[in-house]
Scaffold this motif. Structure first.
Motif, PDB file in Angstrom:
ATOM      1  N   HIS A   4      64.020  40.304  58.294  1.00 31.50           N
ATOM      2  CA  HIS A   4      65.096  39.570  58.958  1.00 31.50           C
ATOM      3  C   HIS A   4      65.277  38.195  58.321  1.00 31.50           C
ATOM      4  O   HIS A   4      66.408  37.753  58.096  1.00 31.50           O
ATOM      5  CB  HIS A   4      64.821  39.418  60.455  1.00 31.50           C
ATOM      6  CG  HIS A   4      64.836  40.718  61.187  1.00 31.50           C
ATOM      7  ND1 HIS A   4      65.971  41.447  61.408  1.00 31.50           N
ATOM      8  CD2 HIS A   4      63.827  41.418  61.743  1.00 31.50           C
ATOM      9  CE1 HIS A   4      65.679  42.544  62.067  1.00 31.50           C
ATOM     10  NE2 HIS A   4      64.380  42.561  62.283  1.00 31.50           N
ATOM     11  N   ALA A   5      64.178  37.518  58.030  1.00 33.72           N
ATOM     12  CA  ALA A   5      64.256  36.201  57.389  1.00 33.72           C
ATOM     13  C   ALA A   5      64.923  36.318  56.021  1.00 33.72           C
ATOM     14  O   ALA A   5      65.777  35.495  55.668  1.00 33.72           O
ATOM     15  CB  ALA A   5      62.867  35.584  57.270  1.00 33.72           C
ATOM     16  N   VAL A   6      64.557  37.337  55.260  1.00 36.03           N
ATOM     17  CA  VAL A   6      65.163  37.556  53.942  1.00 36.03           C
ATOM     18  C   VAL A   6      66.658  37.803  54.096  1.00 36.03           C
ATOM     19  O   VAL A   6      67.478  37.221  53.370  1.00 36.03           O
ATOM     20  CB  VAL A   6      64.471  38.733  53.211  1.00 36.03           C
ATOM     21  CG1 VAL A   6      65.249  39.134  51.956  1.00 36.03           C
ATOM     22  CG2 VAL A   6      63.034  38.377  52.859  1.00 36.03           C
ATOM     23  N   HIS A   7      67.026  38.643  55.027  1.00 36.75           N
ATOM     24  CA  HIS A   7      68.443  38.976  55.230  1.00 36.75           C
ATOM     25  C   HIS A   7      69.259  37.732  55.580  1.00 36.75           C
ATOM     26  O   HIS A   7      70.312  37.486  54.978  1.00 36.75           O
ATOM     27  CB  HIS A   7      68.576  40.039  56.322  1.00 36.75           C
ATOM     28  CG  HIS A   7      69.983  40.385  56.640  1.00 36.75           C
ATOM     29  ND1 HIS A   7      70.794  41.077  55.761  1.00 36.75           N
ATOM     30  CD2 HIS A   7      70.743  40.115  57.726  1.00 36.75           C
ATOM     31  CE1 HIS A   7      71.998  41.211  56.308  1.00 36.75           C
ATOM     32  NE2 HIS A   7      71.984  40.647  57.503  1.00 36.75           N
ATOM     33  N   ILE A   8      68.777  36.955  56.535  1.00 38.05           N
ATOM     34  CA  ILE A   8      69.510  35.748  56.927  1.00 38.05           C
ATOM     35  C   ILE A   8      69.564  34.754  55.770  1.00 38.05           C
ATOM     36  O   ILE A   8      70.603  34.138  55.520  1.00 38.05           O
ATOM     37  CB  ILE A   8      68.881  35.104  58.183  1.00 38.05           C
ATOM     38  CG1 ILE A   8      68.927  36.075  59.361  1.00 38.05           C
ATOM     39  CG2 ILE A   8      69.566  33.794  58.530  1.00 38.05           C
ATOM     40  CD1 ILE A   8      70.310  36.535  59.754  1.00 38.05           C
ATOM     41  N   HIS A  16      68.585  27.502  56.396  1.00 36.89           N
ATOM     42  CA  HIS A  16      69.158  27.772  57.715  1.00 36.89           C
ATOM     43  C   HIS A  16      68.382  28.845  58.473  1.00 36.89           C
ATOM     44  O   HIS A  16      68.899  29.420  59.438  1.00 36.89           O
ATOM     45  CB  HIS A  16      70.622  28.186  57.573  1.00 36.89           C
ATOM     46  CG  HIS A  16      71.452  27.166  56.896  1.00 36.89           C
ATOM     47  ND1 HIS A  16      71.733  25.938  57.458  1.00 36.89           N
ATOM     48  CD2 HIS A  16      72.031  27.160  55.674  1.00 36.89           C
ATOM     49  CE1 HIS A  16      72.472  25.235  56.627  1.00 36.89           C
ATOM     50  NE2 HIS A  16      72.666  25.951  55.531  1.00 36.89           N
ATOM     51  N   VAL A  17      67.164  29.129  58.047  1.00 36.13           N
ATOM     52  CA  VAL A  17      66.325  30.143  58.690  1.00 36.13           C
ATOM     53  C   VAL A  17      65.154  29.448  59.363  1.00 36.13           C
ATOM     54  O   VAL A  17      64.559  28.529  58.804  1.00 36.13           O
ATOM     55  CB  VAL A  17      65.788  31.170  57.658  1.00 36.13           C
ATOM     56  CG1 VAL A  17      64.892  32.197  58.336  1.00 36.13           C
ATOM     57  CG2 VAL A  17      66.943  31.847  56.931  1.00 36.13           C
ATOM     58  N   GLY A  18      64.823  29.876  60.571  1.00 36.05           N
ATOM     59  CA  GLY A  18      63.656  29.368  61.273  1.00 36.05           C
ATOM     60  C   GLY A  18      63.094  30.449  62.166  1.00 36.05           C
ATOM     61  O   GLY A  18      63.845  31.166  62.828  1.00 36.05           O
ATOM     62  N   LEU A  19      61.785  30.586  62.149  1.00 38.01           N
ATOM     63  CA  LEU A  19      61.132  31.588  62.986  1.00 38.01           C
ATOM     64  C   LEU A  19      60.580  30.929  64.238  1.00 38.01           C
ATOM     65  O   LEU A  19      59.830  29.960  64.156  1.00 38.01           O
ATOM     66  CB  LEU A  19      59.992  32.257  62.218  1.00 38.01           C
ATOM     67  CG  LEU A  19      60.392  33.013  60.953  1.00 38.01           C
ATOM     68  CD1 LEU A  19      59.159  33.606  60.292  1.00 38.01           C
ATOM     69  CD2 LEU A  19      61.409  34.094  61.260  1.00 38.01           C
ATOM     70  N   GLY A  20      60.948  31.447  65.387  1.00 37.31           N
ATOM     71  CA  GLY A  20      60.398  30.982  66.648  1.00 37.31           C
ATOM     72  C   GLY A  20      59.320  31.940  67.102  1.00 37.31           C
ATOM     73  O   GLY A  20      59.552  33.135  67.224  1.00 37.31           O
ATOM     74  N   ALA A  62      53.424  33.374  55.958  1.00 35.44           N
ATOM     75  CA  ALA A  62      53.652  32.621  54.724  1.00 35.44           C
ATOM     76  C   ALA A  62      53.383  33.466  53.480  1.00 35.44           C
ATOM     77  O   ALA A  62      54.229  33.497  52.569  1.00 35.44           O
ATOM     78  CB  ALA A  62      52.823  31.336  54.720  1.00 35.44           C
ATOM     79  N   PRO A  63      52.249  34.170  53.410  1.00 34.86           N
ATOM     80  CA  PRO A  63      52.041  35.014  52.225  1.00 34.86           C
ATOM     81  C   PRO A  63      53.108  36.108  52.085  1.00 34.86           C
ATOM     82  O   PRO A  63      53.518  36.437  50.973  1.00 34.86           O
ATOM     83  CB  PRO A  63      50.655  35.625  52.437  1.00 34.86           C
ATOM     84  CG  PRO A  63      49.976  34.737  53.403  1.00 34.86           C
ATOM     85  CD  PRO A  63      51.053  34.147  54.258  1.00 34.86           C
ATOM     86  N   ALA A  64      53.558  36.657  53.204  1.00 33.35           N
ATOM     87  CA  ALA A  64      54.600  37.693  53.147  1.00 33.35           C
ATOM     88  C   ALA A  64      55.911  37.117  52.634  1.00 33.35           C
ATOM     89  O   ALA A  64      56.610  37.755  51.838  1.00 33.35           O
ATOM     90  CB  ALA A  64      54.794  38.318  54.529  1.00 33.35           C
ATOM     91  N   LEU A  65      56.251  35.893  53.070  1.00 30.32           N
ATOM     92  CA  LEU A  65      57.468  35.246  52.565  1.00 30.32           C
ATOM     93  C   LEU A  65      57.331  34.943  51.075  1.00 30.32           C
ATOM     94  O   LEU A  65      58.283  35.137  50.309  1.00 30.32           O
ATOM     95  CB  LEU A  65      57.757  33.973  53.355  1.00 30.32           C
ATOM     96  CG  LEU A  65      58.197  34.164  54.807  1.00 30.32           C
ATOM     97  CD1 LEU A  65      58.208  32.831  55.543  1.00 30.32           C
ATOM     98  CD2 LEU A  65      59.562  34.833  54.878  1.00 30.32           C
ATOM     99  N   GLU A  74      60.643  26.364  50.738  1.00 29.08           N
ATOM    100  CA  GLU A  74      61.448  27.234  51.604  1.00 29.08           C
ATOM    101  C   GLU A  74      60.590  27.807  52.734  1.00 29.08           C
ATOM    102  O   GLU A  74      61.043  27.888  53.880  1.00 29.08           O
ATOM    103  CB  GLU A  74      62.077  28.359  50.785  1.00 29.08           C
ATOM    104  CG  GLU A  74      63.152  27.871  49.838  1.00 29.08           C
ATOM    105  CD  GLU A  74      63.604  28.918  48.844  1.00 29.08           C
ATOM    106  OE1 GLU A  74      64.727  28.771  48.316  1.00 29.08           O
ATOM    107  OE2 GLU A  74      62.847  29.883  48.563  1.00 29.08           O
ATOM    108  N   ILE A  75      59.361  28.176  52.420  1.00 25.62           N
ATOM    109  CA  ILE A  75      58.449  28.709  53.441  1.00 25.62           C
ATOM    110  C   ILE A  75      58.154  27.638  54.483  1.00 25.62           C
ATOM    111  O   ILE A  75      58.202  27.912  55.687  1.00 25.62           O
ATOM    112  CB  ILE A  75      57.158  29.234  52.790  1.00 25.62           C
ATOM    113  CG1 ILE A  75      57.478  30.461  51.927  1.00 25.62           C
ATOM    114  CG2 ILE A  75      56.106  29.569  53.852  1.00 25.62           C
ATOM    115  CD1 ILE A  75      56.352  30.895  51.014  1.00 25.62           C
TER     116      ILE A  75
END
Length: 93
Positions: A4-8, A16-20, A62-65, A74-75
């Protein structure tokens, strides 16, 4: 979650991406007591993304990103600095 983060990020940019990571583990009774709104939070039981079943798994994000090509800056943004930047812009530094 990383997909989802990659797609956005592909749509609007990683700035413009942030994980809650708002984890909750309430029962049905606690859900009613706390007054969750079903329009925003479905009733339990909740299911977390595979590989992120609980908060201590967050260290894997973080490692996955990074493996998907995100830079360290970016991470950092995705994991919280983007939220801080936006809030500072809204509320002032």
């Amino acid at each position: 979650m990383v997909d989802h983060a990659v797609h956005i990020a592909e749509l609007v940019g990683p700035e413009h991406v942030g994980l809650g990571l708002d984890f909750a583990d309430e029962s049905e009774e606690e859900y009613d007591f706390f007054g969750y709104d079903e329009r925003y939070y479905p009733r339990p039981p909740w299911v977390w993304p595979a590989g992120l079943e609980w908060l201590h798994h967050a260290r894997n994000i973080a490692p996955a990103l990074a493996s998907r090509g995100f830079t360290p800056a970016e991470i950092d943004g995705i994991l919280g600095r983007n939220f801080l930047r936006v809030l500072a812009a809204i509320w002032g530094s």
